[in-house]
Design a protein around this motif. Structure first.
Motif, PDB file in Angstrom:
ATOM      1  N   PHE A 503       0.812  -1.217   0.000  1.00 42.54           N
ATOM      2  CA  PHE A 503       0.000   0.000   0.000  1.00 42.54           C
ATOM      3  C   PHE A 503       0.848   1.270   0.000  1.00 42.54           C
ATOM      4  O   PHE A 503       0.584   2.210  -0.762  1.00 42.54           O
ATOM      5  N   ASN A 504       1.862   1.331   0.850  1.00 45.54           N
ATOM      6  CA  ASN A 504       2.654   2.563   0.970  1.00 45.54           C
ATOM      7  C   ASN A 504       3.472   2.872  -0.278  1.00 45.54           C
ATOM      8  O   ASN A 504       4.011   3.974  -0.413  1.00 45.54           O
ATOM      9  N   ASN A 505       3.549   1.908  -1.183  1.00 44.67           N
ATOM     10  CA  ASN A 505       4.269   2.141  -2.436  1.00 44.67           C
ATOM     11  C   ASN A 505       3.306   2.047  -3.621  1.00 44.67           C
ATOM     12  O   ASN A 505       3.669   1.595  -4.705  1.00 44.67           O
ATOM     13  N   THR A 506       2.073   2.486  -3.413  1.00 41.94           N
ATOM     14  CA  THR A 506       1.060   2.388  -4.468  1.00 41.94           C
ATOM     15  C   THR A 506       0.321   3.708  -4.631  1.00 41.94           C
ATOM     16  O   THR A 506      -0.053   4.351  -3.653  1.00 41.94           O
ATOM     17  N   ILE A 507       0.133   4.084  -5.884  1.00 45.98           N
ATOM     18  CA  ILE A 507      -0.647   5.275  -6.232  1.00 45.98           C
ATOM     19  C   ILE A 507      -2.002   4.821  -6.757  1.00 45.98           C
ATOM     20  O   ILE A 507      -2.094   3.913  -7.583  1.00 45.98           O
ATOM     21  N   PHE A 508      -3.062   5.453  -6.248  1.00 42.11           N
ATOM     22  CA  PHE A 508      -4.421   5.169  -6.696  1.00 42.11           C
ATOM     23  C   PHE A 508      -4.932   6.358  -7.512  1.00 42.11           C
ATOM     24  O   PHE A 508      -4.784   7.511  -7.101  1.00 42.11           O
ATOM     25  N   ILE A 509      -5.529   6.052  -8.659  1.00 43.27           N
ATOM     26  CA  ILE A 509      -6.071   7.097  -9.525  1.00 43.27           C
ATOM     27  C   ILE A 509      -7.549   6.803  -9.769  1.00 43.27           C
ATOM     28  O   ILE A 509      -7.908   5.692 -10.171  1.00 43.27           O
ATOM     29  N   PHE A 510      -8.389   7.781  -9.498  1.00 40.98           N
ATOM     30  CA  PHE A 510      -9.826   7.633  -9.714  1.00 40.98           C
ATOM     31  C   PHE A 510     -10.284   8.659 -10.751  1.00 40.98           C
ATOM     32  O   PHE A 510     -10.178   9.870 -10.527  1.00 40.98           O
ATOM     33  N   VAL A 511     -10.788   8.172 -11.881  1.00 43.86           N
ATOM     34  CA  VAL A 511     -11.255   9.047 -12.959  1.00 43.86           C
ATOM     35  C   VAL A 511     -12.556   8.470 -13.516  1.00 43.86           C
ATOM     36  O   VAL A 511     -12.681   7.255 -13.669  1.00 43.86           O
ATOM     37  N   ALA A 512     -13.528   9.326 -13.821  1.00 43.03           N
ATOM     38  CA  ALA A 512     -14.770   8.858 -14.433  1.00 43.03           C
ATOM     39  C   ALA A 512     -14.555   8.577 -15.916  1.00 43.03           C
ATOM     40  O   ALA A 512     -13.735   9.221 -16.569  1.00 43.03           O
ATOM     41  N   ASP A 513     -15.313   7.609 -16.438  1.00 46.03           N
ATOM     42  CA  ASP A 513     -15.255   7.352 -17.883  1.00 46.03           C
ATOM     43  C   ASP A 513     -16.037   8.418 -18.649  1.00 46.03           C
ATOM     44  O   ASP A 513     -15.633   8.864 -19.719  1.00 46.03           O
ATOM     45  N   HIS A 514     -17.147   8.849 -18.072  1.00 46.22           N
ATOM     46  CA  HIS A 514     -17.986   9.903 -18.663  1.00 46.22           C
ATOM     47  C   HIS A 514     -18.998  10.309 -17.605  1.00 46.22           C
ATOM     48  O   HIS A 514     -19.064   9.711 -16.522  1.00 46.22           O
ATOM     49  N   CYS A 515     -19.813  11.295 -17.889  1.00 46.22           N
ATOM     50  CA  CYS A 515     -20.840  11.707 -16.943  1.00 46.22           C
ATOM     51  C   CYS A 515     -22.042  10.760 -17.011  1.00 46.22           C
ATOM     52  O   CYS A 515     -22.194   9.982 -17.949  1.00 46.22           O
ATOM     53  N   ALA A 516     -22.896  10.859 -15.997  1.00 47.18           N
ATOM     54  CA  ALA A 516     -24.086  10.007 -15.960  1.00 47.18           C
ATOM     55  C   ALA A 516     -25.017  10.314 -17.117  1.00 47.18           C
ATOM     56  O   ALA A 516     -25.724   9.448 -17.615  1.00 47.18           O
ATOM     57  N   SER A 517     -25.020  11.558 -17.563  1.00 47.77           N
ATOM     58  CA  SER A 517     -25.815  11.952 -18.724  1.00 47.77           C
ATOM     59  C   SER A 517     -25.092  13.069 -19.436  1.00 47.77           C
ATOM     60  O   SER A 517     -24.571  13.981 -18.800  1.00 47.77           O
ATOM     61  N   SER A 518     -25.049  13.002 -20.761  1.00 50.97           N
ATOM     62  CA  SER A 518     -24.373  14.055 -21.522  1.00 50.97           C
ATOM     63  C   SER A 518     -25.337  14.793 -22.437  1.00 50.97           C
ATOM     64  O   SER A 518     -24.945  15.674 -23.180  1.00 50.97           O
ATOM     65  N   ALA A 519     -26.620  14.407 -22.387  1.00 54.54           N
ATOM     66  CA  ALA A 519     -27.589  14.994 -23.301  1.00 54.54           C
ATOM     67  C   ALA A 519     -28.073  16.345 -22.802  1.00 54.54           C
ATOM     68  O   ALA A 519     -28.287  16.549 -21.613  1.00 54.54           O
ATOM     69  N   GLY A 520     -28.250  17.262 -23.717  1.00 49.99           N
ATOM     70  CA  GLY A 520     -28.806  18.579 -23.430  1.00 49.99           C
ATOM     71  C   GLY A 520     -29.353  19.156 -24.715  1.00 49.99           C
ATOM     72  O   GLY A 520     -29.298  18.537 -25.770  1.00 49.99           O
ATOM     73  N   LYS A 521     -29.888  20.369 -24.626  1.00 48.65           N
ATOM     74  CA  LYS A 521     -30.510  20.936 -25.822  1.00 48.65           C
ATOM     75  C   LYS A 521     -29.484  21.490 -26.805  1.00 48.65           C
ATOM     76  O   LYS A 521     -29.776  21.636 -27.992  1.00 48.65           O
ATOM     77  N   ASP A 522     -28.261  21.825 -26.317  1.00 46.16           N
ATOM     78  CA  ASP A 522     -27.232  22.357 -27.205  1.00 46.16           C
ATOM     79  C   ASP A 522     -26.526  21.224 -27.949  1.00 46.16           C
ATOM     80  O   ASP A 522     -26.629  20.055 -27.580  1.00 46.16           O
ATOM     81  N   GLU A 523     -25.762  21.600 -28.980  1.00 46.94           N
ATOM     82  CA  GLU A 523     -25.036  20.609 -29.775  1.00 46.94           C
ATOM     83  C   GLU A 523     -24.186  19.709 -28.882  1.00 46.94           C
ATOM     84  O   GLU A 523     -24.142  18.494 -29.049  1.00 46.94           O
ATOM     85  N   ILE A 524     -23.478  20.331 -27.952  1.00 51.31           N
ATOM     86  CA  ILE A 524     -22.722  19.601 -26.942  1.00 51.31           C
ATOM     87  C   ILE A 524     -23.019  20.255 -25.601  1.00 51.31           C
ATOM     88  O   ILE A 524     -22.838  21.467 -25.445  1.00 51.31           O
ATOM     89  N   ASP A 525     -23.507  19.472 -24.657  1.00 50.16           N
ATOM     90  CA  ASP A 525     -23.819  19.994 -23.336  1.00 50.16           C
ATOM     91  C   ASP A 525     -22.528  19.977 -22.508  1.00 50.16           C
ATOM     92  O   ASP A 525     -22.175  18.975 -21.898  1.00 50.16           O
ATOM     93  N   LEU A 591     -20.869  12.377 -33.502  1.00 45.93           N
ATOM     94  CA  LEU A 591     -20.709  13.159 -34.726  1.00 45.93           C
ATOM     95  C   LEU A 591     -20.107  14.536 -34.503  1.00 45.93           C
ATOM     96  O   LEU A 591     -19.393  15.048 -35.352  1.00 45.93           O
ATOM     97  N   LYS A 592     -20.414  15.182 -33.379  1.00 48.35           N
ATOM     98  CA  LYS A 592     -19.958  16.541 -33.113  1.00 48.35           C
ATOM     99  C   LYS A 592     -18.644  16.493 -32.329  1.00 48.35           C
ATOM    100  O   LYS A 592     -18.501  15.718 -31.378  1.00 48.35           O
ATOM    101  N   LEU A 593     -17.696  17.346 -32.725  1.00 49.65           N
ATOM    102  CA  LEU A 593     -16.377  17.369 -32.095  1.00 49.65           C
ATOM    103  C   LEU A 593     -16.140  18.765 -31.526  1.00 49.65           C
ATOM    104  O   LEU A 593     -16.110  19.751 -32.263  1.00 49.65           O
ATOM    105  N   GLY A 594     -15.998  18.841 -30.203  1.00 52.16           N
ATOM    106  CA  GLY A 594     -15.869  20.134 -29.542  1.00 52.16           C
ATOM    107  C   GLY A 594     -14.459  20.408 -29.061  1.00 52.16           C
ATOM    108  O   GLY A 594     -13.716  19.496 -28.683  1.00 52.16           O
ATOM    109  N   TYR A 595     -14.090  21.696 -29.070  1.00 48.19           N
ATOM    110  CA  TYR A 595     -12.765  22.140 -28.625  1.00 48.19           C
ATOM    111  C   TYR A 595     -12.984  23.349 -27.723  1.00 48.19           C
ATOM    112  O   TYR A 595     -13.419  24.408 -28.183  1.00 48.19           O
ATOM    113  N   LYS A 596     -12.706  23.188 -26.441  1.00 45.57           N
ATOM    114  CA  LYS A 596     -12.994  24.226 -25.450  1.00 45.57           C
ATOM    115  C   LYS A 596     -11.715  24.903 -24.980  1.00 45.57           C
ATOM    116  O   LYS A 596     -10.758  24.233 -24.585  1.00 45.57           O
TER     117      LYS A 596
END
Length: 652
Positions: A503-525, A591-596
């Motif tokens: 344990f003392n020589n271990t790094i833990f990384i927690f990252v989400a794969d995506h949000c629970a919902s990505s849908a919205g009224k805009d092209e990309i929410d 289909l839509k590709l966003g750059y923020k």
């Protein structure tokens, strides 16, 4: 007139079915309008356009039904029209088709509930992975009511068509072969017209995504996505010369401690750290299913459903402004493993020719690590076993057959029944997969070999079921309970790991794969791409909050920077701690590709157009801006180069 009446009577069952389909499709469209009434842009003109566009696509569905039906009505000999054989085929065909269409209408409602859109490439995937999907439906919905309901509605509709004499008229009329051939030619013309000229994207006439989705037809969308699961970038998207694209991107990626290995069309470079160390901590990476940043108090939530993650984020290296690249698990896997922006169409995880790529496993293996991939379901799903097995990982999953071993180039290990305490449609519960990971970690620690363990979780997924009496929210009652259980399981992982010598020589990384919902009224929410990312290592990683705008693709390049490793990079992601780091996030749909960048978002569409917006985080609204050519070229360069490298086998 007599001939027309003769033809109409022979095709009356088909015309009657079509009238029913158009009516029910209209009702479904109106139902979705009321469902999203607070999100759609609505006026009399817009309502007319939604309904008219939908009608055109509904006719497209019927054009293919007419093609198939008129072919049967053409080839049956005149003397057999009205016979028992003809009657059998007409009744059987019409009942089965009616059942399929009624089932599809019900399926569209459940699909909308989950994804807030018509059938898309996700639905195509679900057709392929029927075992998991059918089991998930069984565990998520009351099939004892749903199936009888579908059968009852099918029976009622068919009874009405019988009472209106549609079948009787069809059996009694005997138009000549010449007239039947004419009907087949007309049906063929309309079907070919739709195939050649009517694209599913033609329904995307509005800036409001819900207006577009409601305008579509689910069946038409399904088959359109089935045809277009891979899109050639330069055919569908605004592009620039490859030379200019690489020049712009290499300028964005350059850093003082990195040098490109070639002047060719490549981004491969050597990363040299002046403080290079030989430290080799174990790394446990957890890709958390559907864990939106909005669930955590750390990111502004007022609920208390992630107490462990909130507490550990205060002791860790925490990304406060990190965005997922996509809205599906395979997109998160692609971003993390390959450190690459999303390419249009299917994720590289699911594409052919995706083995022996340069991934994060190559960096770990160059340091003599053992790389393992853990998944609580069948790794055949979403091509995970083939992708990770073909890219340097040993596999631990709940596969249903040894035949899958032939598809991967490394050793695969099955998780046995005696290692499972709870399992649902998508796999074993998070606690069980963590226990398996700990067991394997013990093995490699005893062999004195550093390990990189990649774990994909499943519990935070519909049907939201998990072991009883673990948390204060009953299993199967909704998303909040699944999130809280997933958080509880992570706490158990750390508590059990603390008792281990590694344990003392271990790094833990927690990252989400995506949000629970990505849908919205805009092209990309945009707000629905904001995810948590935490790097925790007792005495190994210093506590720090990173407020820079960044992406999933930056997680491992940043870790390698924290470890002061020298390595070869073929990654689009960079170390966010570098002074030269340029803040940006890449967010995309199928289909839509966003750059923020900062509060500006450039969105590339598959119609060779681009839209430029300002984003208001508090209201989560995109406001249109005049086009910025420099920003547009920069956005294009990221996605065009990613597509170029994959297509030309330069990710190897």
């Amino acid at each position: 007139m007599k001939v027309a009446n003769l033809i109409f009577k022979r095709y009356s069952l088909l015309f009657g079915f079509s009238a029913w389909y158009l009516l029910f499709s209209l009702l479904l469209r109106v139902f979705f309008l009321f469902w999203q009434i607070d999100d759609v842009d609505l006026s009399i003109l817009i309502l007319f356009k939604i309904l008219f566009t939908g009608f055109i696509f509904d006719l497209g569905v019927l054009s293919f039904l007419f093609l198939i039906s008129s072919f049967y009505l053409l080839i049956i000999p005149t003397k057999l029209i009205g016979s028992k054989l003809d009657k059998f085929f007409l009744i059987f065909g019409s009942v089965v088709t009616l059942f399929i269409f009624v089932f599809t209408f019900f399926a569209e409602i459940t699909f909308w509930e989950e994804f807030r859109c018509r059938f898309n490439f996700v639905a195509v995937d679900y057709l392929i992975y029927t075992f998991e999907v059918v089991k998930n439906i069984h565990e998520s919905y009351p099939l004892y009511l749903l199936i009888p309901g579908i059968l009852l509605l099918t029976s009622i509709i068919y009874y009405v068509m019988l009472k209106l004499d549609f079948l009787k008229n069809t059996l009694e009329s005997k138009p000549s072969f010449r007239y039947r051939l004419l009907m087949f030619v007309v049906a063929s013309f309309f079907a070919l017209f739709y195939i050649s000229f009517v694209k599913n994207s033609d329904a995307e006439w509005s800036k409001n995504r819900y207006n577009n989705e409601i305008s579509k037809s689910g069946i038409y969308s399904f088959f359109a996505e089935f045809r277009n699961n891979k899109l050639d970038f330069k055919t569908f998207y605004a592009s620039i010369s490859d030379q200019e694209a690489f020049t712009i991107l290499r300028n964005d990626l350059k850093a003082k401690n990195e040098s490109f290995l070639s002047n060719d069309f490549t981004i491969k470079r050597k990363v040299v750290d002046s403080q290079e160390t030989q430290v080799k901590p174990n790394v446990v990476f957890v890709l958390m299913e559907s864990m939106s940043a909005s669930f955590m108090k750390t990111y502004g939530s007022t609920e208390n459903i992630t107490p462990f993650l909130d507490s550990i984020s205060k002791e860790a290296f925490t990304f406060k402004n990190l965005y997922a690249t996509g809205n599906r698990t395979v997109r998160g896997m692609e971003a993390i493993t390959l450190s690459i922006p999303p390419t249009p169409g299917q994720s590289i995880v699911k594409r052919p020719n995706n083995s022996n790529l340069y991934t994060i496993s190559n960096v770990f293996k160059s340091k003599n690590y053992k790389c393992n991939f853990f998944y609580g379901g069948d790794g055949y799903f979403d091509n995970m076993n083939a992708f990770y097995g073909g890219n340097g990982f040993d596999i631990y999953d709940r596969g249903r057959g040894s035949i899958l071993d032939d598809a991967i180039k490394t050793k695969r290990h099955n998780i046995d029944d005696n290692e499972v305490t709870f399992e649902n449609a998508w796999g074993i519960c998070d606690e069980d997969i963590y226990n398996k990971m700990i067991q394997v970690a013990d093995e490699y620690h005893n062999k004195k070999k550093p390990f990189f363990n990649f774990v994909m979780t499943t519990s935070n997924h519909r049907p939201y079921t998990y072991p009883a009496n673990k948390i204060d929210i009953p299993s199967g009652t909704g998303r909040e309970g699944a999130v809280k259980y997933a958080d509880y399981a992570l706490q158990q992982l750390i508590q059990k790991s603390k008792n281990k010598p590694w344990f003392n020589n271990t790094i833990f990384i927690f990252v989400a794969d995506h949000c629970a919902s990505s849908a919205g009224k805009d092209e990309i929410d945009v707000a629905n791409y904001h995810i948590p990312a935490i790097i925790y290592g007792k005495n190994l990683i210093q506590k720090q909050e990173i407020n820079k705008l960044c992406s999933q693709i930056d997680v491992f390049p940043t870790l390698f920077g924290l470890l002061h490793w020298n390595y070869t990079s073929n990654f689009f992601g960079t170390n966010v701690l570098n002074q030269e780091y340029k803040e940006r996030a890449l967010v995309g749909t199928y289909l839509k590709l966003g750059y923020k960048k900062q509060d500006k978002v450039m969105i590339l569409t598959n119609k060779k157009t681009a839209h430029y917006y300002s984003w208001e985080p508090t209201s989560n609204i995109l406001n249109i801006l005049p086009m910025n050519q420099k920003e547009q070229k920069e956005a294009i360069s990221w996605y065009q180069v990613a597509d170029y490298l994959y297509v030309n086998n330069k990710l190897k």
